[in-house]
Design an enzyme around this catalytic site. Structure first.
Site, PDB file in Angstrom:
ATOM      1  N   CYS A   1       0.831  -1.205  -0.039  1.00  0.00           N
ATOM      2  CA  CYS A   1      -0.064   0.114  -0.009  1.00  0.00           C
ATOM      3  C   CYS A   1       0.933   1.200  -0.146  1.00  0.00           C
ATOM      4  O   CYS A   1       1.104   1.936   0.897  1.00  0.00           O
ATOM      5  CB  CYS A   1      -0.942   0.005   1.287  1.00  0.00           C
ATOM      6  SG  CYS A   1      -2.057  -1.562   1.368  1.00  0.00           S
ATOM      7  N   ALA A   2       1.697   1.661  -1.157  1.00  0.00           N
ATOM      8  CA  ALA A   2       2.678   2.540  -1.214  1.00  0.00           C
ATOM      9  C   ALA A   2       2.286   4.077  -1.201  1.00  0.00           C
ATOM     10  O   ALA A   2       3.206   4.575  -0.716  1.00  0.00           O
ATOM     11  CB  ALA A   2       3.334   2.008  -2.309  1.00  0.00           C
ATOM     12  N   ALA A   3       1.540   4.345  -1.759  1.00  0.00           N
ATOM     13  CA  ALA A   3       1.215   5.858  -1.972  1.00  0.00           C
ATOM     14  C   ALA A   3       1.227   6.633  -0.787  1.00  0.00           C
ATOM     15  O   ALA A   3       0.426   6.030   0.232  1.00  0.00           O
ATOM     16  CB  ALA A   3       0.075   6.029  -2.906  1.00  0.00           C
ATOM     17  N   PRO A   4       1.607   7.830  -0.692  1.00  0.00           N
ATOM     18  CA  PRO A   4       2.308   8.516  -1.896  1.00  0.00           C
ATOM     19  C   PRO A   4       3.779   8.046  -2.176  1.00  0.00           C
ATOM     20  O   PRO A   4       4.410   8.898  -2.859  1.00  0.00           O
ATOM     21  CB  PRO A   4       1.959  10.003  -1.403  1.00  0.00           C
ATOM     22  CG  PRO A   4       2.223   9.786   0.173  1.00  0.00           C
ATOM     23  CD  PRO A   4       1.434   8.645   0.545  1.00  0.00           C
TER      24      PRO A   4
ATOM     25  N   LYS B   1       7.770   5.800   1.974  1.00  0.00           N
ATOM     26  CA  LYS B   1       8.396   4.706   2.678  1.00  0.00           C
ATOM     27  C   LYS B   1       9.278   3.891   1.515  1.00  0.00           C
ATOM     28  O   LYS B   1      10.062   3.366   1.783  1.00  0.00           O
ATOM     29  CB  LYS B   1       7.344   3.510   3.325  1.00  0.00           C
ATOM     30  CG  LYS B   1       6.769   4.222   4.428  1.00  0.00           C
ATOM     31  CD  LYS B   1       5.681   3.272   5.299  1.00  0.00           C
ATOM     32  CE  LYS B   1       4.967   3.925   6.167  1.00  0.00           C
ATOM     33  NZ  LYS B   1       3.851   4.848   5.524  1.00  0.00           N
TER      34      LYS B   1
ATOM     35  N   ASP C   1      -0.601   0.355  -5.285  1.00  0.00           N
ATOM     36  CA  ASP C   1      -1.296   1.155  -4.630  1.00  0.00           C
ATOM     37  C   ASP C   1      -2.878   0.930  -5.599  1.00  0.00           C
ATOM     38  O   ASP C   1      -2.647   0.700  -6.940  1.00  0.00           O
ATOM     39  CB  ASP C   1      -1.409   2.669  -4.405  1.00  0.00           C
ATOM     40  CG  ASP C   1      -2.114   3.171  -3.526  1.00  0.00           C
ATOM     41  OD1 ASP C   1      -1.612   3.056  -2.281  1.00  0.00           O
ATOM     42  OD2 ASP C   1      -3.368   3.722  -3.500  1.00  0.00           O
TER      43      ASP C   1
ATOM     44  N   ASP D   1      -5.093  -4.251  -6.005  1.00  0.00           N
ATOM     45  CA  ASP D   1      -5.745  -4.359  -5.242  1.00  0.00           C
ATOM     46  C   ASP D   1      -5.030  -5.179  -4.122  1.00  0.00           C
ATOM     47  O   ASP D   1      -4.592  -6.367  -4.267  1.00  0.00           O
ATOM     48  CB  ASP D   1      -7.055  -5.033  -5.436  1.00  0.00           C
ATOM     49  CG  ASP D   1      -8.016  -5.060  -4.178  1.00  0.00           C
ATOM     50  OD1 ASP D   1      -7.534  -4.852  -3.075  1.00  0.00           O
ATOM     51  OD2 ASP D   1      -9.331  -5.140  -4.505  1.00  0.00           O
TER      52      ASP D   1
ATOM     53  N   CYS E   1      -0.807   4.147  10.987  1.00  0.00           N
ATOM     54  CA  CYS E   1      -0.607   5.476  11.639  1.00  0.00           C
ATOM     55  C   CYS E   1      -1.795   5.816  12.558  1.00  0.00           C
ATOM     56  O   CYS E   1      -2.350   7.065  12.623  1.00  0.00           O
ATOM     57  CB  CYS E   1      -0.373   6.514  10.687  1.00  0.00           C
ATOM     58  SG  CYS E   1      -1.751   6.881   9.536  1.00  0.00           S
TER      59      CYS E   1
END
Length: 438
Positions: free
Chosen positions: A259-262, A265, A283, A310, A379
């Site tokens: 789940c990379a965006a933006p 990381k 993403d 997904d 987060c």
């Protein structure tokens, strides 16, 4: 030139009516304005401050207004909130200026008939000693209500977090989010510049650093600098950087950022890998994947392959990965210092999140090689989204187990770990690390 108070009030009224993200609303408003740097700073402080302290401000206003706030003109309520915020929390603004400018705002918004009321309410508050609580009315207030009003957090959320961690920890946490938050962190790109080159190219902006890679920026427009345009750094909170440090990828790894965006990381991990190895960054939406691609290009990171996908659905064409970062969608309560509107959402809005989070993490394990390592992170500080998901993963996947964290800034931490903002002056974050045994 635009009046910064006028713009702040206008944007706040839109935010409270429409429920849009504060950073998007403010960014758009400032971009269209002709405010100078000082005006932009004042508008930003007032805008975020009023959102951050909304419950406190409304509690006070209810004492001085003759009818419920919900029955009053929304822009007048917003103007009163702005006036109160300046009186209570902006020490550099004289009380008289806060009152007079609020009266002026009422007239600017075409509410001249209400300007006398605005004047009277704010002056009555000042004459009464500028206290949040009234000695007569609030003598029997409950501890939960006191915390809610003092730190502007809904009682429902405060009660939930207190059940998770106890009143002392949570009061310290929420006190930090309204009093000590707001710092910006950046991560130096060691593939592009040295420490000295970064400092010299930041146009005189003030930096603080502990490890010569993670820096705290005290003021100024960092995005407009030569250093940013040259790919010398990217903006990333220190807690988010800790995720990467705990996963600890090397140039010999193939990494999945599911789940990379933006992309913060992914960028940090690519730099840790010296631009070698592979990072597959996914993403759900192409628009957000584009942000990852653009960031990687600016930073000169060619080992990042960004694609749409997904995270909850298995893709058999993907290879095995030696390292996986599973930073899942969450309620975001760890970042309420920066996005204060989140804390006013009902907990019911996040009821389905643990199932979504588990589904993503469960799917990610399909790609993890034997001996490979995975970090699960959020987060938020809610145990339902953190420890509960980790326990479920361990119960349903005997092939994985928790493993130790590397030392961070000379300190050791248990796994899993909730990092509260007051520990590193960053966002609230939860991190757990697994290894696949067979």
């Amino acid at each position: 030139m635009t009046d910064p108070r006028y713009l702040a009030a206008k944007l706040l009224d839109k935010t409270f009516k429409g429920g849009s993200y504060s950073n998007i609303q403010l960014g758009s408003g400032l971009e269209r304005s002709d405010l100078d740097s000082q005006g932009r700073r004042f508008c930003t402080v007032l805008y975020y401050g009023v959102i951050q302290r909304k419950i406190t401000l409304d509690y006070i206003l209810a004492r001085y207004c003759s009818k419920p706030l919900s029955k009053m003109d929304s822009i007048i309520v917003t103007i009163l909130r702005c006036g109160l915020y300046q009186i209570l929390y902006m020490d550099n603004i004289p009380d008289t200026a806060a009152v007079n400018e609020s009266v002026k705002l009422a007239k600017q918004f075409g509410k001249t008939s209400a300007s006398g009321m605005v004047n009277a309410i704010l002056r009555n508050f000042i004459r009464a000693g500028k206290t949040v609580f009234s000695e007569g009315n609030d003598i029997n207030i409950s501890e939960l209500s006191r915390i809610s009003v003092m730190y502007s957090i809904p009682e429902e959320l405060a009660e939930s977090l207190i059940k998770d961690y106890g009143a002392d920890i949570i009061e310290r946490f929420i006190r930090f989010t309204v009093m000590d938050s707001g710092e910006t962190f950046i991560r130096r790109n060691p593939l592009k510049c040295s420490h000295d080159e970064l400092v010299e190219s930041l146009d005189g902006l003030e930096l603080q650093t502990d490890d010569r890679l993670c820096y705290r920026v005290n003021r100024g427009d960092i995005i407009g600098t030569y250093a940013f345009k040259s790919g010398f750094f990217h903006v990333q909170d220190i807690s988010s950087q800790l995720c990467c440090m705990i996963l600890a990828p090397t140039e010999n790894d193939r990494v999945l950022d599911i789940c990379a965006a933006p992309g913060g990381k992914s960028f940090t991990m690519a730099e840790m890998m010296n631009g070698r190895g592979e990072i597959h960054a996914f993403d759900l939406h192409e628009k957000r994947v584009k942000l990852v691609r653009e960031g990687a290009e600016r930073l000169g990171l060619s080992n990042i392959l960004a694609k749409t996908g997904d995270a909850s659905v298995f893709s058999p064409e993907l290879p095995e990965f030696t390292k996986i970062l599973c930073d899942v969608p969450c309620s975001g309560y760890g970042v309420i210092g920066h996005k204060p509107e989140i804390k006013y959402k009902s907990l019911l809005e996040f009821e389905r999140l643990p199932e979504v989070q588990y589904k993503i993490a469960d799917n990610a394990l399909n790609y993890l090689a034997v001996g490979g390592e995975m970090v699960y992170s959020t987060c938020t500080v809610r145990k339902a989204e953190n420890e509960a998901v980790v326990l479920r993963l361990l119960a349903n996947h005997p092939e994985i187990e928790l493993m130790g964290f590397p030392e961070l800034y000379g300190r050791s931490f248990d796994n899993p770990k909730t990092f509260f903002p007051y520990e590193f002056s960053g966002d609230g974050f939860f991190i757990a690390k697994f290894i696949r045994k067979y």
